[in-house]
Design an enzyme around this catalytic site. Sequence first.
Site, PDB file in Angstrom:
ATOM      1  N   SER A  55      70.433  17.192  26.553  1.00  0.00           N
ATOM      2  CA  SER A  55      71.256  15.985  26.575  1.00  0.00           C
ATOM      3  C   SER A  55      70.339  14.769  26.531  1.00  0.00           C
ATOM      4  CB  SER A  55      72.123  15.955  27.831  1.00  0.00           C
ATOM      5  OG  SER A  55      73.064  17.001  27.769  1.00  0.00           O
ATOM      6  N   GLY A  56      70.949  13.594  26.367  1.00  0.00           N
ATOM      7  CA  GLY A  56      70.154  12.377  26.293  1.00  0.00           C
ATOM      8  C   GLY A  56      70.017  11.868  24.869  1.00  0.00           C
ATOM      9  N   HIS A  57      70.628  12.594  23.905  1.00  0.00           N
ATOM     10  CA  HIS A  57      70.562  12.185  22.502  1.00  0.00           C
ATOM     11  C   HIS A  57      71.920  11.723  21.987  1.00  0.00           C
ATOM     12  CE1 HIS A  57      66.646  13.932  22.590  1.00  0.00           C
ATOM     13  NE2 HIS A  57      67.098  15.158  22.739  1.00  0.00           N
ATOM     14  N   ASP A 110      64.445  25.125  22.201  1.00  0.00           N
ATOM     15  CA  ASP A 110      65.698  25.318  21.471  1.00  0.00           C
ATOM     16  C   ASP A 110      65.667  26.607  20.653  1.00  0.00           C
ATOM     17  OD1 ASP A 110      67.437  22.913  21.954  1.00  0.00           O
ATOM     18  OD2 ASP A 110      65.620  21.901  21.316  1.00  0.00           O
ATOM     19  N   HIS A 219      62.029  12.630  22.585  1.00  0.00           N
ATOM     20  CA  HIS A 219      62.003  12.994  24.005  1.00  0.00           C
ATOM     21  C   HIS A 219      60.907  12.236  24.724  1.00  0.00           C
ATOM     22  CE1 HIS A 219      63.440  16.443  21.691  1.00  0.00           C
ATOM     23  NE2 HIS A 219      64.315  16.563  22.663  1.00  0.00           N
TER      24      HIS A 219
HETATM   25  N1  LIG Z   1      55.444  29.563  22.229  1.00  0.00           N
HETATM   26  C1  LIG Z   1      55.105  29.584  23.504  1.00  0.00           C
HETATM   27  N2  LIG Z   1      54.627  30.720  24.065  1.00  0.00           N
HETATM   28  C2  LIG Z   1      54.274  30.750  25.369  1.00  0.00           C
HETATM   29  N3  LIG Z   1      54.385  29.699  26.194  1.00  0.00           N
HETATM   30  C3  LIG Z   1      54.850  28.554  25.693  1.00  0.00           C
HETATM   31  C4  LIG Z   1      55.236  28.426  24.335  1.00  0.00           C
HETATM   32  N4  LIG Z   1      55.673  27.167  24.141  1.00  0.00           N
HETATM   33  C5  LIG Z   1      55.567  26.538  25.322  1.00  0.00           C
HETATM   34  N5  LIG Z   1      55.083  27.364  26.255  1.00  0.00           N
HETATM   35  C6  LIG Z   1      54.831  27.057  27.661  1.00  0.00           C
HETATM   36  O1  LIG Z   1      55.965  26.365  28.165  1.00  0.00           O
HETATM   37  C7  LIG Z   1      55.539  25.195  28.860  1.00  0.00           C
HETATM   38  C8  LIG Z   1      56.580  24.085  28.721  1.00  0.00           C
HETATM   39  O2  LIG Z   1      57.767  24.482  29.306  1.00  0.00           O
HETATM   40  P1  LIG Z   1      59.023  23.498  29.391  1.00  0.00           P
HETATM   41  O3  LIG Z   1      59.991  24.110  30.288  1.00  0.00           O
HETATM   42  O4  LIG Z   1      58.540  22.119  29.674  1.00  0.00           O
HETATM   43  O5  LIG Z   1      59.584  23.618  27.934  1.00  0.00           O
HETATM   44  P2  LIG Z   1      59.811  22.548  26.776  1.00  0.00           P
HETATM   45  O6  LIG Z   1      58.808  22.856  25.717  1.00  0.00           O
HETATM   46  O7  LIG Z   1      59.829  21.192  27.316  1.00  0.00           O
HETATM   47  O8  LIG Z   1      61.220  22.988  26.285  1.00  0.00           O
HETATM   48  P3  LIG Z   1      62.296  22.109  25.481  1.00  0.00           P
HETATM   49  O9  LIG Z   1      61.735  22.101  24.119  1.00  0.00           O
HETATM   50  O10 LIG Z   1      63.596  22.769  25.521  1.00  0.00           O
HETATM   51  O11 LIG Z   1      62.340  20.787  26.175  1.00  0.00           O
HETATM   52  C9  LIG Z   1      54.220  24.837  28.236  1.00  0.00           C
HETATM   53  O12 LIG Z   1      53.407  24.156  29.150  1.00  0.00           O
HETATM   54  C10 LIG Z   1      53.621  26.183  27.824  1.00  0.00           C
HETATM   55  O13 LIG Z   1      52.812  26.751  28.826  1.00  0.00           O
END
Ligand SMILES: Nc1ncnc2c1ncn2[C@@H]1O[C@H](COP(=O)(O)OP(=O)(O)OP(=O)(O)O)[C@@H](O)[C@H]1O
Lengths: 331, 206
Positions: A55-57, A110, A219
């Site tokens: 959300s937020g978009h 996502d 974001h």
């Molecule tokens: N493809 C991946 N495989 C393993 N770990 C990952 C991968 N992508 C991100 N991560 C881990 O997830 C962490 C981020 O988690 P977070 O919950 O913040 O997700 P996000 O990327 O912000 O998700 P969203 O895109 O929905 O906002 C990163 O610091 C990394 O360690």
Amino acid sequence: MKKIINDPNQVVQDMIKGLVAAYPNSVKQLPGTTVITGFDVPVDNKVGLVSGGGSGHEPAHAGFVGKGLLDAAVAGEVFTSPTPDQVFEAIKAVDSGSGVFLIIKNYTGDVLNFEMAAELAEAEGIQVEKVVVNDDVAVEDSSFTTGRRGIAGTVFVHKIAGAMAEKGGSLNEVKAVAEKVVNNVRSMGMAISPCTVPAAGNPSFELADDEMEVGMGIHGEPGIERTKITSADEIATELTGKILEDIEINRNDEVAVMVNGLGSTPEMELFILNGKVHDILTEKGINVYKTFVGEYMTSLEMAGCSVTLLKLDEELKELLNAESNGPAFHS
Amino acid sequence: MDIFQVGHALEWMAKTNEKVQDNKEYLTSLDQAIGDGDHGINMARGFEEVMKKINGVAYQHVADVMKDVAMTLMSKVGGAAGPLYGTAFLKLSMTFKGSEVDNASFSKGIEDALNGVKQRGKADVGEKTLVDVWTAVANAFRENKGFGGEVILQAAKSAMEDSKDIKATKGRAAYLGDRSIGHLDPGSVSSFYLFESLAEVINEGA
Ligand SMILES: Nc1ncnc2c1ncn2[C@@H]1O[C@H](COP(=O)(O)OP(=O)(O)OP(=O)(O)O)[C@@H](O)[C@H]1O
Ligand SMILES: [Mg+2]
């Protein structure tokens, strides 16, 4: 933090309540979920379209639920992908037996959550296909990394895939036209002030009074460069230029233009930008077929904009013109 | 410690929850630097729900605890971390199912969890994600024949610290390219809390 909210942890639920109250004849909330669907889902013999994300978009994505658009939008926490169980509920709710098509913005969260939901649905015999939108040219494209982000160009995918589903296109036809949009749409954004995630309480970055961040994500992810703020004409030139470097659009080609506000940029400024975007395109002999100026894919209260160009052919033009009606999109 | 029991599993989650709640703002600030600033919020929400779910349940087997943890994280965390941690705990549950959890079985569980996470996220070691910390811990388990709290702690800690110097090629931080260098990976830090807690449980239970 100064915001008109009740409880930082309840903003999504509170927003959905108000949204449904505003459009009682067109959308509804699936009880116990953060899924918004059209009033009459599943629609017989129609491919169901599901999108969503953090959300937020707003108005993305629930504002694009409606006739000729999405059948359901799944709302995650602010800037956080929704969970697989929620997406799965949306898929079940919109499946009429003709299959369900997922429109996903290219962020790891996502993609992972929607993929898991698709696996759950397939295990129950629901046919699911998907497209991943990655229109942001600010980010380097590489098959070894996460790839480009999905931003405002996603709205064109909603519109055109939605029109294809509405006119009776099969799951494969919807997928094919959605991929065509993804291949022909490019965007780039910039910001002049940050936003604050309610549960975080402080802005995710800082910009001095005279600074802007070019290539800013929706974001608050940092962009590609931070510079002194320039004029609207120069900003339009930089964003449009980057897009045109990335995709071949020739003299006499036709495009749809979207100048999108990120949350707290006045329409006045968006129109000023749009004027220059049109001048640039006209000078290159590129025909603007249709223009969209306003807020389509925001980033809470961030100030800034994005420019999107979609290169059109006859099929895309027809679908772009088809009737559609959602809280945030009519044509 | 010879056998990892239900009580240990519950203690592991309680300690992890405490650390995640205490460091919620810190994790979020790490994610604000190279991501989108939701990691602390997501993890805190997820583990709060985990505690609600597992508190007061009379579990018969560690595998059942791991399964409830997996399902809760999967449906409450969101973001990239939700499906990844969810997958990891689901794999632990599957590996632990039906037998006592000795060191060999725990070691296998971590290995399976790591492979599950890699498959789901399509990331490999060295891409500045939580895979780096899980890989280090899996190696520590393989090399250490008994439950070794100190070994696990050190492995997790140095992998977490090393994440600072790596350029991210997966996850949201990858959008920054070279500018991701010099920042700790938020997911590696949350995984460190998980294994620091595990090490404490092992040391206390020894
Ligand atoms: N493809 C991946 N495989 C393993 N770990 C990952 C991968 N992508 C991100 N991560 C881990 O997830 C962490 C981020 O988690 P977070 O919950 O913040 O997700 P996000 O990327 O912000 O998700 P969203 O895109 O929905 O906002 C990163 O610091 C990394 O360690
Ligand atoms: Mg994040």
